[in-house]
Design an enzyme around this catalytic site. Structure first.
Site, short mmCIF file in Angstrom:
data_model
loop_
_atom_site.label_atom_id
_atom_site.label_comp_id
_atom_site.label_asym_id
_atom_site.label_seq_id
_atom_site.Cartn_x
_atom_site.Cartn_y
_atom_site.Cartn_z
N LYS A 1 12.87 64.38 62.00
CA LYS A 1 13.22 65.09 60.92
C LYS A 1 14.20 64.35 60.15
O LYS A 1 15.55 64.70 60.09
CB LYS A 1 13.58 66.42 61.51
CG LYS A 1 13.65 67.58 60.38
CD LYS A 1 13.54 69.17 60.88
CE LYS A 1 13.84 69.85 59.74
NZ LYS A 1 12.69 70.06 58.75
N GLU B 1 -0.50 69.27 60.82
CA GLU B 1 0.35 70.92 60.34
C GLU B 1 0.47 70.91 58.94
O GLU B 1 -0.49 69.97 58.29
CB GLU B 1 1.92 70.34 60.79
CG GLU B 1 2.55 68.99 60.07
CD GLU B 1 3.90 68.96 60.68
OE1 GLU B 1 4.76 69.95 61.12
OE2 GLU B 1 4.44 67.45 60.52
N1 PMP Z 1 6.71 70.85 60.13
C1 PMP Z 1 7.54 70.41 59.23
C2 PMP Z 1 6.86 68.98 58.40
C3 PMP Z 1 8.72 70.98 58.72
O1 PMP Z 1 9.36 70.46 57.84
C4 PMP Z 1 8.99 72.11 59.41
C5 PMP Z 1 10.30 72.93 58.98
N2 PMP Z 1 11.54 72.38 59.63
C6 PMP Z 1 8.28 72.69 60.38
C7 PMP Z 1 7.10 72.00 60.88
C8 PMP Z 1 8.64 73.87 61.16
O2 PMP Z 1 9.89 73.52 62.06
P1 PMP Z 1 10.74 74.77 62.61
O3 PMP Z 1 10.00 75.77 63.09
O4 PMP Z 1 11.56 73.79 63.50
O5 PMP Z 1 11.55 74.97 61.29
#
Ligand code: PMP
Length: 287
Positions: A150, A183
């Site tokens: 991330k 995703e």
């Molecule tokens: N995929 C991506 C590319 C994201 O940026 C996020 C947001 N952080 C998510 C999935 C969802 O992750 P989370 O549930 O940890 O917020």
């Protein structure tokens, strides 16, 4: 609004980092989006754990411990008197000379904590469901830039988001290098088929909301499966929804023009939304 930078608080207008910060120059840094609900920070330790993992792979040494960082998040929330917040936690490689070589940095990562609010989608979409499309920009490959990182370099997702926006949509499915569903641009995706809740294990960020939903489903005797997924399976799913810290759980009712089942948010989706809501009110780091 008070913003935390390296142990000090600044007013929004004074909260600044150098234009020589490699986070700004190259997207060289890591971040987390976290939520707090009624004085409870949801999955704070999990978010901090993921931030440290991203930083470790990027060889950015975060100059505080996980416990200290968690304390700083809580301090920032308190300083801003926020009971319900969206928290942006950022660590950059810090200031350096021009040139992307991290050795040009002075070894002082910047830690920034912003506590604010976020509304991703209008409330009515949580009732009616979202329509999304698949976009041509594919998700980064493990071998190039692992989607588990991330990092501040979100261009892969931003380009996909622009494609969605250009076609009049707010969110889009991204495929992996082999054409399987990975995703969405800022959310993970789930489908329900014949009572089994499935989500891709490949090519995606390991979302903390995703993991919470998998755990909640298992606890409530809903069978779950992490597996490869095609668009055909999504088109023919009984239900579909997205998960993310900012979006929480949002139903999806149409994908690439195909109606998902009867085009209404499904029963299991609604149940997961309710269970998730309850969980956010009960579990978390208290402040
Ligand atoms: N995929 C991506 C590319 C994201 O940026 C996020 C947001 N952080 C998510 C999935 C969802 O992750 P989370 O549930 O940890 O917020």
């Amino acid at each position: 609004m008070k913003i935390f930078i390296n142990g000090q608080f600044f007013e929004k207008k004074d909260a600044k980092v150098s234009v020589f910060d490699h986070g700004f120059l190259y997207g060289d840094g890591a971040f987390e989006g976290i939520r707090s609900y009624n004085g409870l920070v949801f999955k704070l330790n999990e978010h901090i754990g993921r931030l440290f993992e991203t930083a470790h792979t990027m060889m950015i040494h975060i100059p505080v411990t996980k416990q200290q960082l968690a304390k700083h998040v809580v301090e920032t929330l308190k300083k801003n008197n926020l009971r319900d917040a969206y928290i942006r936690l950022i660590v950059t490689r810090g200031e350096g000379d021009l040139g992307l070589d991290p050795r040009k940095c002075y070894g002082k990562p910047n830690i920034i904590i912003i506590t604010d609010k976020i509304v991703l989608y209008p409330a009515e979409l949580y009732q009616k469901g979202l329509e999304i499309i698949t976009v041509p920009t594919m998700r980064n490959h493990n071998e190039a830039l692992n989607p588990q990182l991330k990092s501040l370099n979100y261009l892969n997702n931003i380009l996909a988001k622009i494609e969605a926006n250009n076609s009049g949509f707010s969110e889009a499915i991204m495929l992996d290098g082999q054409g399987y569903v990975a995703e969405c641009t800022g959310d993970n995706i789930f489908i329900l088929k014949d009572g089994v809740l499935a989500t891709p294990y490949n090519g995606r960020l390991r979302g903390i909301t995703r993991d919470a939903v998998l755990a909640l489903a298992a606890k409530n005797k809903i069978q779950t499966l992490e597996r490869l997924m095609t668009r055909h399976e999504i088109f023919n799913a009984d239900e579909c929804f997205l998960t993310g810290t900012a979006a929480e759980i949002i139903p999806v009712v149409r994908v690439d023009g195909r109606l998902i089942a009867d085009g209404k948010p499904g029963k299991v989706t609604q149940k997961m939304m309710k269970l998730f809501h309850e969980m956010t009110r009960k579990a978390g780091v208290k402040y």
